[in-house]
Design a protein around this motif. Sequence first.
Motif, PDB file in Angstrom:
ATOM      1  N   SER A  53     -40.110  17.686 -28.365  1.00 30.72           N
ATOM      2  CA  SER A  53     -39.821  16.338 -28.847  1.00 30.72           C
ATOM      3  C   SER A  53     -38.921  16.411 -30.078  1.00 30.72           C
ATOM      4  O   SER A  53     -38.985  17.376 -30.849  1.00 30.72           O
ATOM      5  CB  SER A  53     -41.119  15.606 -29.222  1.00 30.72           C
ATOM      6  N   VAL A  54     -38.112  15.381 -30.269  1.00 24.77           N
ATOM      7  CA  VAL A  54     -37.309  15.345 -31.484  1.00 24.77           C
ATOM      8  C   VAL A  54     -38.208  15.032 -32.676  1.00 24.77           C
ATOM      9  O   VAL A  54     -39.192  14.296 -32.549  1.00 24.77           O
ATOM     10  CB  VAL A  54     -36.172  14.307 -31.395  1.00 24.77           C
ATOM     11  N   CYS A  55     -37.890  15.606 -33.812  1.00 22.78           N
ATOM     12  CA  CYS A  55     -38.678  15.324 -35.018  1.00 22.78           C
ATOM     13  C   CYS A  55     -37.791  15.071 -36.223  1.00 22.78           C
ATOM     14  O   CYS A  55     -38.307  14.845 -37.326  1.00 22.78           O
ATOM     15  CB  CYS A  55     -39.657  16.458 -35.303  1.00 22.78           C
ATOM     16  N   GLY A  56     -36.479  15.084 -36.031  1.00 22.44           N
ATOM     17  CA  GLY A  56     -35.610  14.786 -37.151  1.00 22.44           C
ATOM     18  C   GLY A  56     -34.187  15.221 -36.899  1.00 22.44           C
ATOM     19  O   GLY A  56     -33.815  15.605 -35.789  1.00 22.44           O
ATOM     20  N   ALA A  57     -33.404  15.156 -37.959  1.00 15.66           N
ATOM     21  CA  ALA A  57     -31.988  15.507 -37.845  1.00 15.66           C
ATOM     22  C   ALA A  57     -31.484  16.061 -39.165  1.00 15.66           C
ATOM     23  O   ALA A  57     -31.958  15.666 -40.241  1.00 15.66           O
ATOM     24  CB  ALA A  57     -31.172  14.277 -37.457  1.00 15.66           C
ATOM     25  N   LEU A  58     -30.530  16.985 -39.068  1.00 16.63           N
ATOM     26  CA  LEU A  58     -29.829  17.486 -40.241  1.00 16.63           C
ATOM     27  C   LEU A  58     -28.557  16.669 -40.399  1.00 16.63           C
ATOM     28  O   LEU A  58     -27.728  16.604 -39.491  1.00 16.63           O
ATOM     29  CB  LEU A  58     -29.481  18.965 -40.068  1.00 16.63           C
ATOM     30  N   VAL A  59     -28.419  16.027 -41.563  1.00 20.09           N
ATOM     31  CA  VAL A  59     -27.286  15.148 -41.825  1.00 20.09           C
ATOM     32  C   VAL A  59     -26.498  15.672 -43.011  1.00 20.09           C
ATOM     33  O   VAL A  59     -27.080  16.022 -44.045  1.00 20.09           O
ATOM     34  CB  VAL A  59     -27.763  13.708 -42.113  1.00 20.09           C
ATOM     35  N   VAL A  61     -45.899   4.050 -32.292  1.00 22.14           N
ATOM     36  CA  VAL A  61     -45.060   4.881 -33.143  1.00 22.14           C
ATOM     37  C   VAL A  61     -45.589   6.310 -33.136  1.00 22.14           C
ATOM     38  O   VAL A  61     -46.734   6.559 -33.544  1.00 22.14           O
ATOM     39  CB  VAL A  61     -45.033   4.345 -34.584  1.00 22.14           C
ATOM     40  N   PRO A  62     -44.784   7.265 -32.651  1.00 23.84           N
ATOM     41  CA  PRO A  62     -45.248   8.657 -32.654  1.00 23.84           C
ATOM     42  C   PRO A  62     -45.431   9.156 -34.087  1.00 23.84           C
ATOM     43  O   PRO A  62     -44.722   8.736 -35.002  1.00 23.84           O
ATOM     44  CB  PRO A  62     -44.114   9.417 -31.949  1.00 23.84           C
TER      45      PRO A  62
END
Length: 511
Positions: free
Chosen positions: A166-172, A394-395
């Motif tokens: 599952s996705v849990c975030g992003a590097l921006v 909401v996960p």
Amino acid sequence: MTASFANPVLVIGSGLAGLMTALSLAPLPVLLVTRALAGGESSSQWAQGGVAAALGADDDAERHGEDTLAAGDGLCDSHAVRAVTGAARSAIEALQSFGVRFDFNPDGTLAAGLEAAHSRRRILHVGGDGSGAEIVRALVARAQETPSIRIVEASLVRHLLTRQGSVCGALVTGPQGDDVIAASRIVLATGGLGGLFEATTNPCGHLGQGVALAARAGAVLADMEFVQFHPTALEGRTRPLGLISEAVRGEGAILVNERGERFMSAWPGAELAARDVVARAISAQLQRGGKVFLDARAALGHGFAARFPAIHALCMEAGVDPAVQPVPVRPAAHYHMGGVLTDLNGRTSLSGLWAAGEVACTGLHGANRLASNSLLEAAVMGARVAADIRRMSVPEVISPVPVPACCAQDDGAEVRAITSAHLGVLRHEAGLRAAVEGLLPLATADGPQRDAAIVALCMAVFAHERRESRGAHARTDYPLPQPDASRQFMSLDAVLVRARAILSHSHARSA
């Protein structure tokens, strides 16, 4: 970056799909990350044609669906066609509620234009031929006024972070450096990949970043071989090329070669045949060393400027007065029918990740997009993604594991040269093998061209595997369609395996 937004819905991209998603999610907290200013550098903003919507008294969603299926050349997902064309009225009403002002006739009905392969006048415009810019302007203004939406500009998402599938975030990466954003619901709305071609009508920075993000995270891709080349881009040295909308041909402009011959007259639909047909016919003229012009003198003459003010200005800037001169044109990469595979709620194969707009592949367009269906799909699917997210619990957000900074991306010039040489309007096996050979090392190295090369390699492998000509995919070595053709789906891992097999087979044959 997210101090007041705990576990927001992270929307990546600020074109029509991203803005529609964010606005439709209110009052849920949304963090909208965009690489430029809000709405800037989006293909939506540059769209001239408008939104296809069967709202006229002589029209309905079924007719619109039939036209879409015909243009898609046998590979449309019929469920997607029904869902999107059937939601046109609600999409237009939603856009109006967000401040979009469509053009009306004097009698108070919505003004509707005609474009290629449509059987009815059903293209709705905003401000004539500046539809995309006006739609995006209105939605950006509404988003900026919406307390639940926080817009982060001049920032680029570099990685999608996952844990246990599952996705849990992003590097921006933004003006202040790298930041890891925790988010259990992420929406890709990053647009297309036209910038991978020398001749394109898209922003040159559109290198398929969303496809690369999803592919590296493990999501399944679909129909990557189908790149639509708009037949009538304004020939010239500037990049991207200016677009001469199909609506000009809808008003009666004709295509002629340097000898003054109307070479499309024998085709069904003539200049208003499907885009792939027109693009191939123009390419054939250019390949023999000829030139092609769009001639609106008889159809519009001095009325051109009033009917198409933005296109008129574009032509005049290039030194061509369309009222009294034929306009030089050529095909250019315009729209990608493939992308990240989604269902009709925009869900990808990766839990917690949705996609909407050109980055996504719902199956609506099949092998060839029907004109002006793209803005409709972006509006409909943005709303459907938002509705799907609102329905779910909401996960729990999981703190992402920090990742090392990745190599800075460049402008994709090396990849663009390969793609333009071998993945244009007309393709063949030797060229596709050459593309795979040139792209595979770039796609598997952690260098500045990696993401662009991943996207282009996927296109090349998908195109190599489709041994037929269909819709926007034309192969000179396989000029006929195959009766048992079907859509293609592959993960990045599968693409890499197939790419190596293509090269191994090629080397074995030459040994």
